[in-house]
Design an enzyme around this catalytic site. Structure first.
Site, short mmCIF file in Angstrom:
data_model
loop_
_atom_site.label_atom_id
_atom_site.label_comp_id
_atom_site.label_asym_id
_atom_site.label_seq_id
_atom_site.Cartn_x
_atom_site.Cartn_y
_atom_site.Cartn_z
N LYS A 1 43.14 24.82 47.42
CA LYS A 1 42.68 26.23 47.47
C LYS A 1 42.43 26.50 49.01
O LYS A 1 42.63 27.75 49.22
CB LYS A 1 41.26 26.59 46.71
CG LYS A 1 41.40 26.68 45.22
CD LYS A 1 42.04 27.93 44.75
CE LYS A 1 42.01 28.18 43.13
NZ LYS A 1 42.35 29.55 42.98
N GLU B 1 34.27 26.77 46.76
CA GLU B 1 34.83 25.35 46.87
C GLU B 1 35.18 25.18 48.28
O GLU B 1 35.43 23.90 48.57
CB GLU B 1 35.50 24.92 45.77
CG GLU B 1 34.91 24.82 44.40
CD GLU B 1 33.78 23.61 44.41
OE1 GLU B 1 34.01 22.50 44.70
OE2 GLU B 1 32.53 23.96 43.99
N TYR C 1 40.68 20.17 44.15
CA TYR C 1 40.65 21.37 44.01
C TYR C 1 40.27 22.39 45.06
O TYR C 1 41.40 23.22 45.49
CB TYR C 1 39.63 21.90 42.72
CG TYR C 1 39.45 23.42 42.41
CD1 TYR C 1 40.21 24.16 41.65
CD2 TYR C 1 38.45 23.88 43.51
CE1 TYR C 1 40.04 25.40 41.44
CE2 TYR C 1 38.36 25.47 43.20
CZ TYR C 1 38.94 26.17 42.25
OH TYR C 1 38.85 27.32 41.76
N THR D 1 37.87 30.65 46.76
CA THR D 1 36.83 30.11 46.10
C THR D 1 35.51 29.34 47.00
O THR D 1 35.84 29.02 48.15
CB THR D 1 37.15 28.89 45.13
OG1 THR D 1 35.96 28.19 44.73
CG2 THR D 1 38.07 28.32 45.77
O1 F7E Z 1 30.21 23.32 37.49
C1 F7E Z 1 27.23 20.73 36.97
C2 F7E Z 1 28.43 20.49 37.63
O2 F7E Z 1 32.38 23.09 36.05
C3 F7E Z 1 28.77 23.82 37.77
C4 F7E Z 1 35.17 27.10 38.78
O3 F7E Z 1 35.24 28.45 38.43
O4 F7E Z 1 33.22 27.71 40.06
C5 F7E Z 1 33.56 26.82 39.06
O5 F7E Z 1 33.50 25.39 39.53
C6 F7E Z 1 27.80 22.65 38.24
C7 F7E Z 1 28.64 21.26 38.60
O6 F7E Z 1 31.76 24.74 37.67
C8 F7E Z 1 27.93 19.79 33.41
O7 F7E Z 1 28.37 18.99 38.27
C9 F7E Z 1 26.38 19.67 35.07
O8 F7E Z 1 27.67 21.17 39.77
O9 F7E Z 1 30.59 25.03 35.73
P1 F7E Z 1 31.31 24.12 36.79
P2 F7E Z 1 32.08 24.38 39.09
O10 F7E Z 1 32.68 23.40 39.53
O11 F7E Z 1 31.18 24.90 40.19
C10 F7E Z 1 34.01 27.48 41.50
C11 F7E Z 1 33.51 28.56 42.33
C12 F7E Z 1 35.54 27.73 41.10
O12 F7E Z 1 36.27 28.11 42.00
C13 F7E Z 1 36.00 26.78 39.93
O13 F7E Z 1 37.21 27.37 39.66
O14 F7E Z 1 27.36 22.26 36.76
N1 F7E Z 1 27.23 20.20 35.63
N2 F7E Z 1 26.61 19.22 33.80
C14 F7E Z 1 28.36 20.50 34.65
N3 F7E Z 1 29.52 20.93 34.86
C15 F7E Z 1 30.35 20.84 33.78
N4 F7E Z 1 31.53 21.51 33.68
N5 F7E Z 1 30.07 20.28 32.43
C16 F7E Z 1 28.90 19.62 32.24
O15 F7E Z 1 28.51 19.07 31.32
#
Ligand code: F7E
Length: 344
Positions: free
Chosen positions: A160, A134, A156, A132
């Protein structure tokens, strides 16, 4: 030789798309997923029924990457020529609440899988590990390449990172064909509803269908490199078809904010969105009805955010001939339309 794939985490977004791709390419597919009290195989149910009708081999097993015995049982039954590991606690925010559990799945789980392959002496078995963006976390350069130093910013990402290195070590020590696909965010109508893109399209579709609750989001200005999951599984397969195992970045190379995603999705859904206020008081109003449809809720802010995660996929493009087909605009449209249809 018959190609036999074993997919862990088969019932998730990537597992379901990859299953379809592999069955179409003549593979026998065996999949593992965890038992849960709610039926969670809806993404693969249709494929399973179709495979049954066509007489294709598509076997599902209950198992867990935290349970070595279940891995040994499934490997001994399926005798895979390719393994794709998607089993993961995949939510970054939740990893702050459950760091130990996240580590057991995302780090130790990968070790258990590699050990199982080593102990079964599956010398020709090729392995794909869902790595990832990340890993880069507080990224030291933008865009990131396979040579950018890692600096994860969440339990996380740290778990990873262990998985990344143990895969590389088993490749070097035991000559395993073990590969890391360093994937940036990849989305689709099959994305879980607690990831931001799907949360947006799902909630806006509900509001359009009459739901009165506004969509509550965290950091609207967070940026991500968002691609289409169906494009990305093709790349995973390509990685395992190479003579030599390696690590590849898969990304679009373009950054967009959560705000942009909301605006485009709202437009596709037929809202006329205007922003009012700022910070945690900011709201998004539909000019047509006057209703507030977006609110900011600090509950969804992350303790720390990664820094400008945007990938340079030149190596994958040059060596594997891979090209993403779906743009950001298309992706938003595909997801928004799919959710509108769900609520019709
Ligand atoms: O957040 C912002 C939050 O939860 C994206 C996984 O597949 O990709 C994914 O991880 C962004 C972040 O994905 C909300 O702060 C704002 O900046 O959709 P997400 P993630 O954390 O990037 C990576 C590559 C992986 O490997 C992971 O497994 O969006 N954000 N408001 C929010 N995020 C969430 N979930 N909910 C909100 O209300």
């Amino acid at each position: 030789m018959k190609k036999v794939a074993l997919i862990t985490g088969i019932a998730g977004q990537d597992g379901s798309y990859l299953t379809e791709l592999l069955l179409n390419r003549g593979y026998d597919v065996h999949g593992v997923d965890r038992r849960s009290s709610l039926f969670n195989r809806s993404r693969i149910e249709k494929t399973r029924r179709e495979a049954q009708k066509k007489g294709l081999v598509f076997e599902l097993y209950y198992g867990d990457i935290c349970d070595a015995g279940s891995l040994y049982r499934v490997i001994s039954k399926s005798k895979p020529t390719e393994i794709y590991n998607f089993a993961s606690q995949s939510h970054v925010a939740i990893s702050f609440d459950e760091p130990e559990h996240t580590t057991d799945i995302n780090a130790n789980g990968v070790l258990r899988l590699l050990e199982a392959v080593r102990n079964f002496e599956l010398k020709d078995c090729r392995i794909y590990q869902a790595s990832t963006s990340e890993l880069f976390g507080n990224a030291l350069e933008t865009p990131q390449t396979e040579k950018t130093p890692f600096h994860p910013r969440s339990p996380y990402g740290v778990a990873k990172l262990y998985a990344y290195w143990i895969v590389k070590n088993y490749r070097e020590h035991y000559a395993m064909h073990a590969n890391n696909g360093i994937l940036y965010n990849h989305e689709s109508p099959r994305r879980g509803e607690n990831f931001v893109t799907r949360k947006i399209t799902y909630s806006l579709a509900k509001i359009k269908a009459g739901d009165d609750h506004a969509l509550e989001l965290g950091n609207l200005d967070a940026q991500r490199d968002w691609g289409y999951a169906k494009d990305y599984v093709e790349m995973m397969w390509l990685m395992l078809q190479q003579e030599k195992a390696d690590d590849y970045i898969i990304a679009t190379g373009k950054l967009h904010t959560v705000r942009e995603f909301v605006e485009k999705a709202a437009h596709v859904a037929g809202f006329d969105l205007v922003w009012e206020g700022d910070g945690t008081k900011e709201v998004g109003r539909d000019k047509l009805t006057g209703k507030i449809i977006i609110k900011v809720n600090p509950k969804f802010y992350r303790p720390i955010e990664p820094h400008l995660l945007v990938g340079d996929a030149t190596k994958a493009k040059d060596k594997l001939g891979w090209q993403p087909k779906v743009s950001f605009e298309n992706l938003v449209e595909i997801m928004m339309k799919a959710d509108i249809e769900r609520f019709l």
